[in-house]
Design a protein around this motif. Structure first.
Motif, PDB file in Angstrom:
ATOM      1  N   PRO A   1       1.440  -0.461   3.893  1.00 44.89           N
ATOM      2  CA  PRO A   1       0.783  -1.758   3.906  1.00 44.89           C
ATOM      3  C   PRO A   1      -0.671  -1.641   4.436  1.00 44.89           C
ATOM      4  O   PRO A   1      -1.470  -2.684   4.381  1.00 44.89           O
ATOM      5  N   GLU A   2      -0.961  -0.572   4.979  1.00 45.13           N
ATOM      6  CA  GLU A   2      -2.462  -0.573   5.326  1.00 45.13           C
ATOM      7  C   GLU A   2      -3.438  -0.459   4.290  1.00 45.13           C
ATOM      8  O   GLU A   2      -4.686  -0.357   4.271  1.00 45.13           O
ATOM      9  N   LEU A   3      -2.923  -0.028   3.305  1.00 38.78           N
ATOM     10  CA  LEU A   3      -3.718   0.050   2.021  1.00 38.78           C
ATOM     11  C   LEU A   3      -3.838  -1.161   1.200  1.00 38.78           C
ATOM     12  O   LEU A   3      -4.357  -1.345   0.069  1.00 38.78           O
ATOM     13  N   HIS A   4      -3.288  -2.419   1.843  1.00 36.31           N
ATOM     14  CA  HIS A   4      -3.176  -3.542   1.012  1.00 36.31           C
ATOM     15  C   HIS A   4      -4.529  -4.331   1.209  1.00 36.31           C
ATOM     16  O   HIS A   4      -5.094  -4.179   2.178  1.00 36.31           O
ATOM     17  N   ASN A   5      -4.639  -5.455   0.316  1.00 34.13           N
ATOM     18  CA  ASN A   5      -5.951  -6.298   0.307  1.00 34.13           C
ATOM     19  C   ASN A   5      -7.216  -5.671   0.766  1.00 34.13           C
ATOM     20  O   ASN A   5      -7.492  -5.820   2.018  1.00 34.13           O
ATOM     21  N   THR A   6      -7.673  -4.743  -0.141  1.00 36.54           N
ATOM     22  CA  THR A   6      -9.173  -4.371   0.304  1.00 36.54           C
ATOM     23  C   THR A   6      -9.945  -5.215  -0.186  1.00 36.54           C
ATOM     24  O   THR A   6      -9.895  -6.320  -0.699  1.00 36.54           O
TER      25      THR A   6
ATOM     26  N   LYS B   1      -1.347   8.726   2.641  1.00 35.83           N
ATOM     27  CA  LYS B   1      -1.564   8.334   4.141  1.00 35.83           C
ATOM     28  C   LYS B   1      -2.845   7.268   4.076  1.00 35.83           C
ATOM     29  O   LYS B   1      -2.898   6.416   4.958  1.00 35.83           O
ATOM     30  N   ASP B   2      -3.701   7.910   3.382  1.00 37.91           N
ATOM     31  CA  ASP B   2      -5.187   7.105   3.648  1.00 37.91           C
ATOM     32  C   ASP B   2      -5.741   6.543   2.166  1.00 37.91           C
ATOM     33  O   ASP B   2      -6.665   6.100   2.309  1.00 37.91           O
ATOM     34  N   ASP B   3      -4.887   6.602   1.196  1.00 37.71           N
ATOM     35  CA  ASP B   3      -5.459   5.933  -0.133  1.00 37.71           C
ATOM     36  C   ASP B   3      -4.462   5.741  -1.262  1.00 37.71           C
ATOM     37  O   ASP B   3      -3.182   6.494  -0.916  1.00 37.71           O
ATOM     38  N   LEU B   4      -4.482   5.125  -2.331  1.00 34.78           N
ATOM     39  CA  LEU B   4      -3.800   5.175  -3.441  1.00 34.78           C
ATOM     40  C   LEU B   4      -4.051   6.220  -4.229  1.00 34.78           C
ATOM     41  O   LEU B   4      -5.113   6.655  -4.317  1.00 34.78           O
ATOM     42  N   GLU B   5      -3.119   6.893  -5.089  1.00 38.91           N
ATOM     43  CA  GLU B   5      -3.219   7.817  -5.946  1.00 38.91           C
ATOM     44  C   GLU B   5      -2.628   7.597  -7.091  1.00 38.91           C
ATOM     45  O   GLU B   5      -1.299   7.077  -6.983  1.00 38.91           O
ATOM     46  N   LEU B   6      -3.097   8.250  -8.391  1.00 43.54           N
ATOM     47  CA  LEU B   6      -2.354   8.472  -9.600  1.00 43.54           C
ATOM     48  C   LEU B   6      -1.094   9.350  -9.136  1.00 43.54           C
ATOM     49  O   LEU B   6      -1.100   9.889  -8.669  1.00 43.54           O
TER      50      LEU B   6
END
Length: 176
Positions: free
Chosen positions: A23-28, A92-97
């Motif tokens: 959830p921390e990676l949502h809505n940037t 942990k800190d980003d979205l990845e392929l």
């Protein structure tokens, strides 16, 4: 190299559902996120990240979205409605392929694959440079370039054996 078949893609998608979306990676600043839990026994969490253009969401037929935790059936439903779909997973800190055995991009019923040997995948944040454009085209070659992916090209290979009274000759035909 051979293009992976649909079953491999389904297995890779199933493997990516093991970790729940972060959830921390949502809505940037460059995408809006929506998350829900499926009603089946597994109660999978699915997150869809809608990439914004000029800080606004676009019409579905012009939208690039990223999906986390979806099944093959769910991904295909999205490709019918939206211009581009990129399957991703949370770290942990980003979205990845996902693994490059899976398509890195789906557009309609076309799957785009990247070469595992010659690609150096970059962060998904690289897409924000295209999203910042006035009217992003979301061309597969441009997306591949910013993500550090060398797209696979379809080629055909045919083998002939030519036989006459003097003997046999193997001939190979190879081209794009």
């Amino acid at each position: 190299q051979e293009v992976p078949d649909g079953e491999n893609f389904d297995l890779i998608l199933q493997g990516s559902t093991v970790t729940a979306p972060n959830p921390e990676l949502h809505n940037t600043s460059w995408y809006d996120s929506a998350m829900w839990t499926t009603q089946d026994q597994k109660q999978r969490k699915i997150a869809i990240h809608f990439v914004k253009c000029d800080e606004m969401l676009q019409q579905p037929e012009d939208t690039l979205l990223m999906i986390e935790g979806g099944t093959l059936k769910e991904v295909w439903k999205l490709t019918k409605r939206f211009k581009c779909v990129i399957p991703v997973r949370s770290t942990k800190d980003d979205l990845e392929l996902l693994d490059l055995s899976a398509p890195f991009l789906l557009q309609g019923n076309i799957k785009y694959y990247g070469c595992k040997q010659c690609s150096t995948p970059k962060s998904i944040k690289s897409l924000s440079s295209i999203a910042a454009e006035q009217r992003p085209s979301w061309e597969p070659t441009e997306i591949a370039q910013v993500l550090g992916i060398e797209p696979l090209q379809y080629v055909f290979i045919m083998k002939f054996t030519l036989v006459d009274g003097t003997g046999a000759l193997n001939a190979y035909l190879f081209d794009y």
